[in-house]
Design a protein around this motif. Structure first.
Motif, PDB file in Angstrom:
ATOM      1  N   GLU A  67      -5.784  -5.856   0.738  1.00 15.07           N
ATOM      2  CA  GLU A  67      -6.146  -5.739  -0.691  1.00 15.07           C
ATOM      3  C   GLU A  67      -6.142  -7.107  -1.369  1.00 15.07           C
ATOM      4  N   ALA A  71      -9.460  -8.899  -2.927  1.00 17.12           N
ATOM      5  CA  ALA A  71      -9.499  -9.370  -4.318  1.00 17.12           C
ATOM      6  C   ALA A  71      -9.893 -10.845  -4.378  1.00 17.12           C
ATOM      7  N   ALA A 323      -3.782  -7.561  -7.514  1.00 17.52           N
ATOM      8  CA  ALA A 323      -3.690  -6.795  -6.268  1.00 17.52           C
ATOM      9  C   ALA A 323      -2.230  -6.654  -5.840  1.00 17.52           C
ATOM     10  N   ASP A 326      -0.527  -3.902  -7.721  1.00 23.79           N
ATOM     11  CA  ASP A 326      -0.996  -2.587  -7.226  1.00 23.79           C
ATOM     12  C   ASP A 326      -0.369  -2.250  -5.873  1.00 23.79           C
TER      13      ASP A 326
END
Ligand code: PLP
Length: 451
Positions: A67, A71, A323, A326
């Protein structure tokens, strides 16, 4: 014992020794990184290691998290950078909002960005002075806050850092960090009356006018000092003094932040709400970024251009940071950290029953220190043992380092699995056994200098 082939690594390290300043290195062993994934890194000779260091606690989400890679790649394709001193970008604004949300304190906050933990510490000194109109800052003996002038002035860990570079930033005063394992005042936890904090009261009485103190800048767990955890009553009392005297209480979370301790920030393990939080390292999963998040009225006290950097708040780093937040949330990393951290401490505590070399096991979440001593009564640091054990672990495929002269530093990426952690601890135990059997030659001390 596993025999490492490190021919290519050795070549690079040799060249490095010819071109890189010795001031920028604290060597442990000749590892030249080629790639990383999760909690594993691979060197250019193809050797694989379980990483217990996370690039100095800067990679909480692990190496090359998909991720984060996504990003960063997406952002680079759009635009690499445009300075936020003059223009605006969306990731910066979105990230500032999220940081304000996860930082403790039910009040309006604002954010300023930089590139390294060091510059954020510098910024905090300036901000505290501007906001309060006071010049003095309180920091701690054994603290490490970074390498810029302000950060070095706040630090009090290494003479080599401070030698011959003076004058340093003035009006920074260091008080003892509450080190319960090696109490400078000869107390044990049950006899302690916070003698260390009385030093501040003495200072306030005799030579340090409290009304001239702008801020106390404190790590909630003193990282490079050897993972020292302050007693709750100390933090409560210090915070109370700050509130009583109009002094800002700043939590320096560069190393302990972003889930490392099982909470977003280390200070959340205490019952206090800091006026400002300093962030860096893992904030952007290895991309350069730092931030100060503070109460709005504090942050609005300084005027442009009091604190800005051409590269500060870099969009690629901001995307990586979004990211990161998250990932920590979606993968429930803080729960994992809490559970695994307790398990790791229990395993080292069992080892402590077996080996007198282990004087203390302490830590919160996956920020764990295993303090090696020559003698359990005097608690004299076993520096050579730490260096040799780390070196042997590297030979066996574990990235282990030590700080504060004797403390094995267990700060793996938070995504490390229990199986990887078990394997790493098994190898540390083997290395301890080999050290005690006299099987690790003195020659390794020429390489493993450490921190
Ligand atoms: C607690 C703490 N503050 C600040 C710093 C400095 O951060 P940087 O090296 O990103 O400037 C460090 C780095 O080790 C740190 O551990």
């Amino acid at each position: 014992m596993m025999q490492l082939s490190t021919e290519r690594c050795n070549e690079v390290v040799k060249k490095d020794g010819e071109v890189i300043s010795q001031a920028s290195r604290m060597p442990y062993y000749p590892l030249v990184v080629k790639r990383g994934y999760g909690a594993v890194i691979e060197d250019i000779d193809g050797n694989r290691y379980i990483d217990l260091l996370s690039s100095a606690a800067a990679l909480n989400t692990g190496h090359a998290h998909p991720e984060v890679v996504k990003a960063v790649t997406e952002q680079v394709k759009d635009f690499v950078h445009y300075t936020t001193a003059y223009m605006y970008h969306q990731p910066l604004v979105e990230l500032a909002g999220k940081l304000a949300e996860i930082t403790p304190g039910d009040f309006k906050k604002r954010v300023t960005f930089g590139l390294s933990g060091s510059d954020a510490n510098d910024g905090m000194i300036k901000l505290a002075r501007v906001y309060t109109g006071r010049s003095k800052i309180i920091s701690f003996v054994q603290a490490y806050h970074g390498s810029t002038y302000g950060a070095i002035s706040l630090s009090a860990l290494s003479l080599n850092m401070r030698r011959k570079i003076g004058p340093l930033v003035p009006e920074i005063h260091h008080i003892p960090y509450p080190d319960c394992y090696r109490c400078a005042f000869g107390q044990e936890e049950d006899t302690c009356h916070l003698e260390c904090l009385k030093q501040l009261e003495i200072a306030f009485r005799h030579y340090l006018p409290a009304e001239e103190v702008a801020a106390v800048i404190m790590e909630p767990i003193a990282g490079d000092a050897g993972l020292i955890i302050p007693p709750r009553k100390y933090v409560d009392r210090l915070y109370g003094i700050c509130k009583e005297k109009g002094i800002l209480f700043v939590s320096e979370e560069v190393q302990q932040g972003f889930g490392r301790t099982g909470k977003w920030f280390g200070i959340e393990h205490f019952d206090v709400v800091p006026d400002a939080v300093i962030m860096g390292k893992s904030i952007a999963s290895g991309m350069p970024l730092s931030a100060i998040v503070a109460r709005e009225e504090i942050m609005q006290a300084w005027e442009a251009p009091a604190h800005l950097f051409t590269m500060g708040g870099h969009p690629v780093s901001c995307r990586a940071a979004l990211a990161t937040i998250d990932i920590i949330r979606n993968e429930n990393l803080m729960q994992h950290v809490f559970e695994l951290g307790e398990y790791v401490k229990a395993r080292f505590n069992r080892m402590k029953e077996k080996y007198d070399l282990i004087g203390d096991v302490r830590g919160v979440g996956l920020s764990i220190g295993v303090d090696l001593v020559k003698d359990r009564v005097t608690r004299e640091k076993a520096g050579e043992a730490a260096a040799k054990i780390c070196y042997r672990c590297w030979e066996k495929g574990i990235i282990l380092t030590f700080f504060a002269g004797s403390v094995l530093r267990i700060q793996p990426p938070l995504v490390i699995t229990k199986e990887q952690m078990d394997k790493a601890i098994d190898i540390i135990q083997e290395a301890i056994g080999e050290y005690l059997a006299g099987d690790i030659p003195d020659a390794v001390l020429e390489v493993a200098k450490g921190w």
